[in-house]
Design a protein around this motif. Structure first.
Motif, PDB file in Angstrom:
ATOM      1  N   UNK A   6     -29.753  -7.932  16.539  1.00 24.83           N
ATOM      2  CA  UNK A   6     -30.649  -8.164  17.626  1.00 24.83           C
ATOM      3  C   UNK A   6     -30.823  -7.067  18.860  1.00 24.83           C
ATOM      4  N   UNK A   7     -29.831  -6.531  19.113  1.00 21.09           N
ATOM      5  CA  UNK A   7     -29.598  -5.727  20.305  1.00 21.09           C
ATOM      6  C   UNK A   7     -30.338  -4.258  19.632  1.00 21.09           C
ATOM      7  N   UNK A  12     -32.006  -1.819  22.723  1.00 21.54           N
ATOM      8  CA  UNK A  12     -30.742  -1.819  23.770  1.00 21.54           C
ATOM      9  C   UNK A  12     -29.776  -0.735  23.592  1.00 21.54           C
ATOM     10  N   UNK A  13     -29.297   0.013  24.360  1.00 20.62           N
ATOM     11  CA  UNK A  13     -28.410   1.364  23.998  1.00 20.62           C
ATOM     12  C   UNK A  13     -27.706   1.611  25.056  1.00 20.62           C
ATOM     13  N   UNK A  54     -21.449   3.101  31.284  1.00 18.56           N
ATOM     14  CA  UNK A  54     -22.572   3.655  32.328  1.00 18.56           C
ATOM     15  C   UNK A  54     -23.823   2.490  32.396  1.00 18.56           C
ATOM     16  N   UNK A  55     -23.623   1.704  31.667  1.00 17.99           N
ATOM     17  CA  UNK A  55     -24.893   0.484  31.599  1.00 17.99           C
ATOM     18  C   UNK A  55     -24.527  -0.250  32.734  1.00 17.99           C
ATOM     19  N   UNK A  56     -25.544  -1.122  33.259  1.00 18.49           N
ATOM     20  CA  UNK A  56     -25.494  -2.248  34.200  1.00 18.49           C
ATOM     21  C   UNK A  56     -26.060  -3.624  33.334  1.00 18.49           C
ATOM     22  N   UNK A  57     -25.634  -4.700  33.616  1.00 15.55           N
ATOM     23  CA  UNK A  57     -26.152  -5.988  33.077  1.00 15.55           C
ATOM     24  C   UNK A  57     -26.066  -6.812  34.177  1.00 15.55           C
TER      25      UNK A  57
END
Length: 116
Positions: A6-7, A12-13, A54-57
């Motif tokens: 799904x991602x 999404x990466x 390094x990502x943000x949710x």
């Protein structure tokens, strides 16, 4: 449920900044009718893993009671914008933004930037 599939389909990466808004109740009901277990914590954990350090949710934790004169408690006021936000608020590592109406549960590289 194959979250990785799904991602990937959603693009999404690592390093992405994403906002997740969902009516998790509908997802839970769909999987229950198929007799498949679905744990919303797994969804959050896998998203955090997918976007990496390094990502943000961001997950909405909106509460409109402040507009009615009720007190906003950063730690105790529940989200009125869905179960996923309430689950995130209970998870280690998430911060809540300070806006008493339009707050977000935030985790990741920029969590302090968004959760001021």
């Amino acid at each position: 449920m194959n979250l990785e599939f799904i991602f990937k389909k959603l693009g999404i990466k690592k390093g992405d900044k994403i906002i997740v808004t969902s009516n998790i109740i509908k997802i839970l009901a769909k999987y229950k009718t198929k007799k498949i277990n679905f744990n919303p914590n797994n969804l959050i954990n896998e998203l955090v893993k997918k976007i990496g350090k390094k990502g943000t949710l961001l997950i909405p934790t909106f509460n409109w009671d402040f507009c009615k004169g009720k007190t906003f408690d950063y730690y105790k006021t529940p989200s009125q914008s869905g179960a996923l936000g309430n689950i995130a608020l209970k998870k280690k590592g998430f911060l809540r933004s300070l806006n008493p109406i339009y707050s977000f549960a935030v985790i990741g590289k920029d969590k302090k930037k968004y959760a001021i």
